[in-house]
Scaffold this motif. Structure first.
Motif, PDB file in Angstrom:
ATOM      1  N   LEU A   5      17.843 -19.971-126.092  1.00  0.00           N
ATOM      2  CA  LEU A   5      18.648 -19.351-125.046  1.00  0.00           C
ATOM      3  C   LEU A   5      19.544 -20.368-124.356  1.00  0.00           C
ATOM      4  CD1 LEU A   5      15.845 -17.124-123.469  1.00  0.00           C
ATOM      5  CD2 LEU A   5      17.783 -16.330-124.859  1.00  0.00           C
ATOM      6  N   THR A   6      20.620 -19.874-123.736  1.00  0.00           N
ATOM      7  CA  THR A   6      21.452 -20.751-122.914  1.00  0.00           C
ATOM      8  C   THR A   6      20.856 -20.810-121.512  1.00  0.00           C
ATOM      9  OG1 THR A   6      22.857 -18.904-122.266  1.00  0.00           O
ATOM     10  CG2 THR A   6      23.548 -20.166-124.203  1.00  0.00           C
ATOM     11  N   LEU A   7      21.147 -21.891-120.817  1.00  0.00           N
ATOM     12  CA  LEU A   7      20.746 -21.962-119.416  1.00  0.00           C
ATOM     13  C   LEU A   7      21.511 -20.882-118.647  1.00  0.00           C
ATOM     14  CD1 LEU A   7      20.655 -25.820-118.772  1.00  0.00           C
ATOM     15  CD2 LEU A   7      18.716 -24.258-119.006  1.00  0.00           C
ATOM     16  N   PRO A   8      20.952 -20.379-117.548  1.00  0.00           N
ATOM     17  CA  PRO A   8      21.623 -19.307-116.798  1.00  0.00           C
ATOM     18  C   PRO A   8      23.061 -19.681-116.439  1.00  0.00           C
ATOM     19  CG  PRO A   8      19.408 -19.662-115.953  1.00  0.00           C
ATOM     20  CD  PRO A   8      19.670 -20.763-116.945  1.00  0.00           C
ATOM     21  N   GLY A   9      23.959 -18.704-116.609  1.00  0.00           N
ATOM     22  CA  GLY A   9      25.367 -18.943-116.328  1.00  0.00           C
ATOM     23  C   GLY A   9      25.674 -18.967-114.843  1.00  0.00           C
ATOM     24  N   GLN A  10      26.739 -19.690-114.497  1.00  0.00           N
ATOM     25  CA  GLN A  10      27.202 -19.755-113.109  1.00  0.00           C
ATOM     26  C   GLN A  10      28.559 -19.077-112.952  1.00  0.00           C
ATOM     27  OE1 GLN A  10      27.205 -24.041-113.092  1.00  0.00           O
ATOM     28  NE2 GLN A  10      25.261 -24.155-111.977  1.00  0.00           N
ATOM     29  N   ASN A  11      29.175 -18.694-114.084  1.00  0.00           N
ATOM     30  CA  ASN A  11      30.510 -18.109-114.089  1.00  0.00           C
ATOM     31  C   ASN A  11      30.478 -16.780-114.825  1.00  0.00           C
ATOM     32  OD1 ASN A  11      31.918 -20.555-112.941  1.00  0.00           O
ATOM     33  ND2 ASN A  11      31.072 -21.463-114.804  1.00  0.00           N
ATOM     34  N   PRO A  12      31.485 -15.922-114.623  1.00  0.00           N
ATOM     35  CA  PRO A  12      31.500 -14.608-115.285  1.00  0.00           C
ATOM     36  C   PRO A  12      31.392 -14.673-116.804  1.00  0.00           C
ATOM     37  CG  PRO A  12      33.161 -14.683-113.552  1.00  0.00           C
ATOM     38  CD  PRO A  12      32.601 -16.074-113.686  1.00  0.00           C
ATOM     39  N   ASP A  13      31.884 -15.753-117.426  1.00  0.00           N
ATOM     40  CA  ASP A  13      31.798 -15.868-118.893  1.00  0.00           C
ATOM     41  C   ASP A  13      30.476 -16.441-119.361  1.00  0.00           C
ATOM     42  OD1 ASP A  13      32.015 -18.533-118.182  1.00  0.00           O
ATOM     43  OD2 ASP A  13      33.827 -18.917-119.364  1.00  0.00           O
ATOM     44  N   GLY A  14      29.524 -16.629-118.440  1.00  0.00           N
ATOM     45  CA  GLY A  14      28.205 -17.138-118.784  1.00  0.00           C
ATOM     46  C   GLY A  14      28.110 -18.647-118.840  1.00  0.00           C
ATOM     47  N   SER A  15      29.223 -19.327-118.645  1.00  0.00           N
ATOM     48  CA  SER A  15      29.202 -20.793-118.679  1.00  0.00           C
ATOM     49  C   SER A  15      28.637 -21.347-117.379  1.00  0.00           C
ATOM     50  CB  SER A  15      30.613 -21.340-118.927  1.00  0.00           C
ATOM     51  OG  SER A  15      31.457 -21.045-117.824  1.00  0.00           O
ATOM     52  N   ARG A  16      28.374 -22.621-117.389  1.00  0.00           N
ATOM     53  CA  ARG A  16      27.896 -23.311-116.197  1.00  0.00           C
ATOM     54  C   ARG A  16      28.492 -24.715-116.178  1.00  0.00           C
ATOM     55  NH1 ARG A  16      22.655 -22.962-115.129  1.00  0.00           N
ATOM     56  NH2 ARG A  16      22.433 -25.036-114.248  1.00  0.00           N
ATOM     57  N   THR A  17      28.373 -25.392-115.079  1.00  0.00           N
ATOM     58  CA  THR A  17      28.907 -26.744-114.964  1.00  0.00           C
ATOM     59  C   THR A  17      27.758 -27.731-114.896  1.00  0.00           C
ATOM     60  OG1 THR A  17      30.862 -25.920-113.822  1.00  0.00           O
ATOM     61  CG2 THR A  17      30.400 -28.272-113.632  1.00  0.00           C
ATOM     62  N   GLU A  18      27.794 -28.684-115.809  1.00  0.00           N
ATOM     63  CA  GLU A  18      26.810 -29.772-115.839  1.00  0.00           C
ATOM     64  C   GLU A  18      27.575 -31.097-115.765  1.00  0.00           C
ATOM     65  OE1 GLU A  18      23.615 -29.549-115.656  1.00  0.00           O
ATOM     66  OE2 GLU A  18      23.331 -27.391-115.999  1.00  0.00           O
ATOM     67  N   ALA A  19      26.871 -32.201-115.815  1.00  0.00           N
ATOM     68  CA  ALA A  19      27.506 -33.518-115.673  1.00  0.00           C
ATOM     69  C   ALA A  19      28.596 -33.751-116.712  1.00  0.00           C
ATOM     70  CB  ALA A  19      26.444 -34.606-115.767  1.00  0.00           C
ATOM     71  N   SER A  20      28.448 -33.156-117.888  1.00  0.00           N
ATOM     72  CA  SER A  20      29.426 -33.370-118.959  1.00  0.00           C
ATOM     73  C   SER A  20      30.636 -32.438-118.841  1.00  0.00           C
ATOM     74  CB  SER A  20      28.766 -33.167-120.324  1.00  0.00           C
ATOM     75  OG  SER A  20      28.253 -31.849-120.422  1.00  0.00           O
ATOM     76  N   GLY A  21      30.553 -31.440-117.965  1.00  0.00           N
ATOM     77  CA  GLY A  21      31.641 -30.489-117.796  1.00  0.00           C
ATOM     78  C   GLY A  21      31.148 -29.053-117.865  1.00  0.00           C
TER      79      GLY A  21
END
Length: 197
Positions: free
Chosen positions: A109-125
């Motif tokens: 699974l992906t980590l929980p999303g923070q944006n509407p497209d399911g993406s999130r922001t981590e140290a790498s972007g």
């Protein structure tokens, strides 16, 4: 007759060198042939969950997250795909997947999303980042055993954790039809795996 120590040393060295190059399993190029791990089945014909698959050859991780598929992706996770190393070695030499080839697709699974497209922001972007494991699917090449599904058997070891210890082959309509219709080479999605394409 007495044999001198230097002559005995030369004879012993020759024996050691000959033995080293005559070991069974060596390839024509002097490389050691890899022993294959072949599918294991229960008495009733269920496939046993392959062993040590994290040590196999990693070929890629396609991703189909829910957020990019209307919240209803068929496989809403990374597909971490491995091929059994001995089969991979044969494929690299011949361009064909040998009988007994095993592909192991571990779902993650992906980590929980923070944006509407399911993406999130981590140290790498911003992006999609792997989270918990979520079961596995396994594919086995056996032209006789799985003739009805294009020569490959398809198995699901749960789409959740823990993975099931054994699995029954899936019917043609559940997995095989999609591989037969859309996979690039021998019902394998080689188009997504540069090591195989």
């Amino acid at each position: 007759m007495r044999t001198s120590l230097p002559v005995i040393s030369v004879i012993f060295s020759a024996i050691v060198v000959t033995t080293a190059f005559a070991q069974p399993g060596s390839g024509n190029d002097g490389s050691q042939a890899r022993k294959r791990y072949l599918p294991e089945y229960t008495k009733s014909g269920d496939l046993i969950l392959p062993k040590n698959y994290h040590e196999w050859v990693y070929v890629g991780s396609p991703l189909t997250p829910n957020a990019l598929n209307g919240g209803k992706a068929n496989f809403p996770e990374f597909h971490n795909v491995y091929i059994e190393p001995g089969s991979y070695a044969i494929y690299k030499k011949t361009g064909k997947f040998p009988e007994g080839t095993i592909f192991f697709k571990e779902l993650q699974l992906t980590l929980p999303g923070q944006n509407p497209d399911g993406s999130r922001t981590e140290a790498s972007g911003r992006g999609y980042f792997p989270g918990k494991f979520n079961g596995a699917d396994v594919t086995v090449k056996d032209s006789k055993r799985y003739a009805d599904t294009g020569g490959w058997g398809y198995f699901n070891f749960n789409h959740h954790e823990p993975k099931a210890p054994t699995a029954k082959a899936k019917p043609n309509g559940e997995c095989a039809f999609c591989h037969i219709a859309s996979a690039k080479k021998d019902d394998v999605w080689t188009q997504f795996y540069p090591l195989l394409d």
